[in-house]
Design an enzyme around this catalytic site. Structure first.
Site, PDB file in Angstrom:
ATOM      1  N   TYR A 121      -1.896  -0.701  10.316  1.00  0.00           N
ATOM      2  CA  TYR A 121      -1.923  -0.990   8.879  1.00  0.00           C
ATOM      3  C   TYR A 121      -0.673  -0.434   8.202  1.00  0.00           C
ATOM      4  O   TYR A 121      -0.015  -1.133   7.409  1.00  0.00           O
ATOM      5  CB  TYR A 121      -3.175  -0.382   8.269  1.00  0.00           C
ATOM      6  CG  TYR A 121      -3.331  -0.627   6.791  1.00  0.00           C
ATOM      7  CD1 TYR A 121      -3.715  -1.876   6.319  1.00  0.00           C
ATOM      8  CD2 TYR A 121      -3.119   0.381   5.866  1.00  0.00           C
ATOM      9  CE1 TYR A 121      -3.878  -2.112   4.968  1.00  0.00           C
ATOM     10  CE2 TYR A 121      -3.281   0.163   4.511  1.00  0.00           C
ATOM     11  CZ  TYR A 121      -3.662  -1.090   4.059  1.00  0.00           C
ATOM     12  OH  TYR A 121      -3.814  -1.310   2.705  1.00  0.00           O
ATOM     13  N   SER A 124       0.848  -1.194   0.000  1.00  0.00           N
ATOM     14  CA  SER A 124       0.000   0.000   0.000  1.00  0.00           C
ATOM     15  C   SER A 124       0.878   1.237   0.000  1.00  0.00           C
ATOM     16  O   SER A 124       1.978   1.233   0.580  1.00  0.00           O
ATOM     17  CB  SER A 124      -0.901   0.023   1.240  1.00  0.00           C
ATOM     18  OG  SER A 124      -1.565   1.279   1.367  1.00  0.00           O
TER      19      SER A 124
END
Length: 237
Positions: free
Chosen positions: A146, A132
């Protein structure tokens, strides 16, 4: 399109969103594709029927199950690790068990799957892990776990590139920004905020991410390894 004719591909986390687009891309280009799912059985079965792929239920939080799935898939030409999830909220309030599960899915599974795949991969094998842009940039609160997990994938790719390179196996990370999926829809409540950070003010399409994965898995990317490939409309620029 037959670039992957005769190639064997495993996609971990392939039933929906980006994973499903990756399955479709490889299947359309002639590969024999197996993909895993965890909770989306109906979506997985529909995608398998659509693409002629094989699907397996595998919990990516279960290390032994992940290793067994990779091992039992036989020698792979390409493995893509797409499984992952996020937890949102104040770090002071989050459940430690849920955070540990996030790390098992987002970090442990990619590591153990990559190592197991490499045991039997031929020279020219390709491993692609979906990370990501939040591994590089986290502009909002509530996503520390995350972001940490996606940054960890950068070290994974750099380190395993050294280990696997002498055998002609590449490993790379694709880092999407906002992509139009069920988890982050283009018309969702975060749209305007996310687009405000971007040069191209729209969500990306899963097919665009799949195209980058296909290039990294193909013959033109044989000298590309240990690298991060960001596809985010300049979200992180």
């Amino acid at each position: 399109m037959t670039m992957f004719q005769g190639k064997t591909v495993l996609v971990l986390g392939g039933s929906r969103g980006i994973g499903a687009a990756i399955v479709r891309r490889f299947a359309a280009e002639g590969a024999t594709v197996t993909f895993t799912y965890s909770g989306s059985q109906a979506a997985a079965e529909a995608l398998a029927a659509e693409t002629g792929s094989r699907t397996l239920r595998t919990d990516s939080a279960d290390r032994d199950a992940v290793i067994a799935t990779v091992r039992e898939s036989g020698p792979l030409d390409v493995m893509v690790v797409n499984s992952g999830f996020a937890i949102f909220g104040d770090a002071l309030d989050q459940d430690p068990d849920e955070i540990d599960r996030l790390f098992r899915v987002n970090v442990h599974a990619p590591y153990h799957a990559s190592v197991e795949a490499a045991r039997h991969m031929p020279s020219g094998g390709r491993i692609v892990v979906i990370g990501s842009v939040n591994g590089d940039r986290m502009p909002v609160p509530g996503m520390a776990s995350y972001a940490l997990s996606k940054s960890a994938l950068q070290g994974l790719a750099r380190g395993l590139a050294r280990d696997f390179g002498p055998r002609g196996i590449t490993i790379n990370v694709v880092q999407p920004g906002p992509i139009d999926t069920d988890a982050n829809p283009a018309d969702g409540p975060m749209r305007d905020l996310m687009h405000s950070f971007m040069a191209i003010k729209r969500h990306g399409r899963p097919e665009e991410v799949a195209a980058m994965v296909a290039w990294l898995a193909g013959p033109e990317a044989g000298f590309v390894t240990g690298a991060m490939h960001t596809i985010d409309g300049a979200f992180g620029a």
